[in-house]
Design a protein around this motif. Structure first.
Motif, mmCIF file in Angstrom:
data_model
loop_
_atom_site.group_PDB
_atom_site.id
_atom_site.type_symbol
_atom_site.label_atom_id
_atom_site.label_comp_id
_atom_site.label_asym_id
_atom_site.label_seq_id
_atom_site.Cartn_x
_atom_site.Cartn_y
_atom_site.Cartn_z
ATOM 1 N N TYR A 55 -0.224 3.918 -2.930
ATOM 2 C CA TYR A 55 -0.829 5.109 -2.730
ATOM 3 C C TYR A 55 0.385 6.120 -2.912
ATOM 4 O O TYR A 55 0.243 7.278 -3.304
ATOM 5 N N TYR A 72 -6.131 -3.815 8.586
ATOM 6 C CA TYR A 72 -6.456 -2.431 7.798
ATOM 7 C C TYR A 72 -5.540 -1.403 8.385
ATOM 8 O O TYR A 72 -5.323 -0.436 7.659
ATOM 9 N N ARG A 116 0.760 -1.088 -0.093
ATOM 10 C CA ARG A 116 0.002 0.171 0.015
ATOM 11 C C ARG A 116 0.934 1.314 0.088
ATOM 12 O O ARG A 116 0.473 2.154 -0.512
ATOM 13 N N LYS A 145 -3.902 -8.294 -4.247
ATOM 14 C CA LYS A 145 -4.791 -7.572 -3.093
ATOM 15 C C LYS A 145 -5.840 -8.212 -2.414
ATOM 16 O O LYS A 145 -6.085 -8.840 -1.615
ATOM 17 N N SER A 183 -15.217 -1.348 -5.811
ATOM 18 C CA SER A 183 -14.437 -0.322 -5.708
ATOM 19 C C SER A 183 -14.110 0.283 -6.918
ATOM 20 O O SER A 183 -13.829 1.325 -7.493
#
Ligand code: GLN
Length: 517
Positions: free
Chosen positions: A39, A159, A35, A134, A461
């Protein structure tokens, strides 16, 4: 649907960390680095495309760049269907994760080359790699538990890893990409993806047999897992799959509004919010920003030490890669903070508000994890409904805060507090929906289809990212015809409406889960 945990797994996971098996934390860090790179790269992409050629960018128009961005963020969440299916039927979850990580490492390396061919090749590799990675790492998390009770809490911890990565990635790749050079930012994303992969690869024994072999066939005759689901009638399986689909459908409303963060909310931060600070305010901000950066670093470093304590004797190589990445990250963080602290510029950047989301997740996830374990709220649909309503309230706050903005205004200067509060509510909502959703997919899907169902979960998503981008692009039109408040009211009313519908559906959905809590 409990699974049979093998001896090796039990042996390696006897000593718990924060009440959970150490395996969870291996996955936590693997996901964290992935991540970080996702990101981090994403934070740079639009800036890189739109910045002038003389500044090393491609000089694209904002519209073109956002179009590519929407396509990328959409596709990245569409390929998990394929990746989940491949893991279920051919590769198994573990090798799918490793292969996905390798392909993404290459993807980031390609991006760092920065030529047209390599950037497109890079994006393509990232889309494929993410599809393999993922859904399947998410699925392994659930497989660590032989009972359902701890899964909500486990996914909430996981998370937190996601957001620790998001936080550092946006902060550091963004900073280095913008201040040092684009390819350094893209490269940084790649380096940590690579370390994350090695850390996972050298620790995989800790998982015992979990995620190793694909469940193989659609018929239920010859796997361990099949022995368990076979008891369950096709109607039960069908009902539960329907519930996952309904949850996935409602999360579209959530992410559709939530993902305004990177679009219209950033425009709001940039052009409609007063971000300049002077004197004490500026000093206060610098201190706050430092705490905001150091706090998550301390939390994850503490988790790191907990993991080392339990696993170093058996997994020294994996631990060493982790240690090395942390040393580098601490170095960059301290360098950056020092540089910023001595700078005289006191304008908060527009993108800064984006990191509030990850910060709030890291701050509140442990509380939520404990709260779910207390079982005060047990109904999934109700948790989802609360999440949607909290998100709506967050946008309601923005609608209220923008009430003073005249119709059609192109700039304004409202207080920063509205955005900060909105991000707080959005994050609280996210904690009720996103980790809980992962947990439900893991609990409701039959073992042979769990990868595919995670794929479908993430595909929602894809739809949401795409639709969110399109809706966000109407910000100017709506502000001209009605007002900024009306624009945000759309994102207030629709999620709250969706939440209310879920409350109505609660009874039916609970029945269709057939005993899964
Ligand atoms: N923010 C979470 C992540 O990056 C959830 C993303 C999603 O499901 N859309 O994993």
């Amino acid at each position: 649907m409990s699974q049979i945990l093998d001896q090796k797994f039990i042996e390696h996971n006897r000593q718990l960390i924060l009440d959970h098996p150490p395996s969870l934390f291996v996955l936590f860090f693997t996901e964290m680095w992935e991540r970080f790179s996702y990101y981090g790269m994403r934070a740079l992409l639009v800036l890189f495309l739109t910045s002038a050629i003389i500044d090393g960018g491609w000089g694209w128009s904002r519209a073109d760049a956002l179009e590519l961005y929407a396509m990328y963020t959409g596709l990245v969440y569409l390929t998990p269907i394929l990746g989940g299916f491949i893991a279920d039927k051919i590769l198994g979850y573990r090798y799918s994760v490793a292969l996905g990580a390798l392909i993404m490492t290459l993807g980031h390396a390609f991006m760092a080359v920065e030529t047209t061919t390599f950037v497109y090749l890079g994006l393509f590799a990232l889309i494929i790699g993410n599809g393999l990675f993922k859904p399947n790492i998410s699925s392994i998390v659930g497989q660590l538990y032989d009972t359902e009770e701890k899964k909500d809490a486990a996914y909430t911890i996981f998370y937190m890893g996601i957001n620790a990565g998001a936080f550092l990635g946006i902060l550091l790749c963004g900073y280095i990409g913008e201040k040092v050079g684009w390819s350094y930012g893209f490269g940084l994303a790649g380096i940590f993806m690579f370390f994350g992969m090695l850390q996972f690869w050298f620790a995989q024994e800790i998982l015992g047999k979990i995620g190793l072999k694909p469940t193989g066939k659609f018929d239920l005759s010859d796997t361990d897992e099949a022995k368990e689901v076979v008891e369950e009638s096709p109607k039960v399986v069908r009902d539960r799959l329907t519930v996952i689909t309904v949850f996935a459908f409602f999360t579209i409303f959530f992410w559709w509004a939530f993902e305004q963060a990177g679009g219209s909310m950033t425009i709001f931060a940039g052009d409609y919010t007063d971000r300049s600070l002077e004197g004490n305010g500026a000093m206060l901000f610098k201190v706050f920003n430092t705490v905001l950066t150091i706090f998550p670093m301390l939390v994850i470093t503490w988790v790191l030490f907990k993991l080392f304590k339990v696993t170093f004797s058996n997994f020294a190589t994996s631990n060493s890669f982790l240690a090395l990445s942390f040393i580098i990250i601490w170095g960059i963080v301290l360098w950056m903070l020092f540089r910023e602290f001595s700078a005289s510029n006191t304008e908060v950047t527009a993108s800064w508000f984006g990191i509030l989301n990850s910060f709030f997740i890291i701050a509140f996830a442990p509380l939520f994890s404990k709260f779910w374990e207390k079982k005060i709220i047990t109904s999934g649909p109700i948790k989802f409904a609360i999440g949607l309503i909290l998100l709506g309230i967050g946008f309601g706050i923005l609608a209220f805060g923008s009430a003073s903005i005249p119709q059609g205004a192109k700039v304004a200067s409202v207080s920063m507090i509205w955005l900060v509060l909105a991000y707080l509510f959005h994050t609280l909502g996210e904690l009720c929906i996103s980790p809980v959703g992962l947990s439900y997919v893991s609990k409701l899907a039959p073992a042979r289809l769990v990868g595919l169902m995670f794929g479908i979960w993430f595909a929602s998503s894809a739809v949401a990212n795409f639709a969110g981008g399109i809706t966000g692009s109407y910000i100017d039109k709506i502000t001209e015809t009605y007002s900024m408040s009306v624009f945000f009211l759309i994102f207030t009313l629709i999620p709250i409406g969706a939440g209310l519908v879920l409350i109505v559906l609660n009874g039916t959905l609970k029945r269709m889960m057939h005993g899964v809590e």
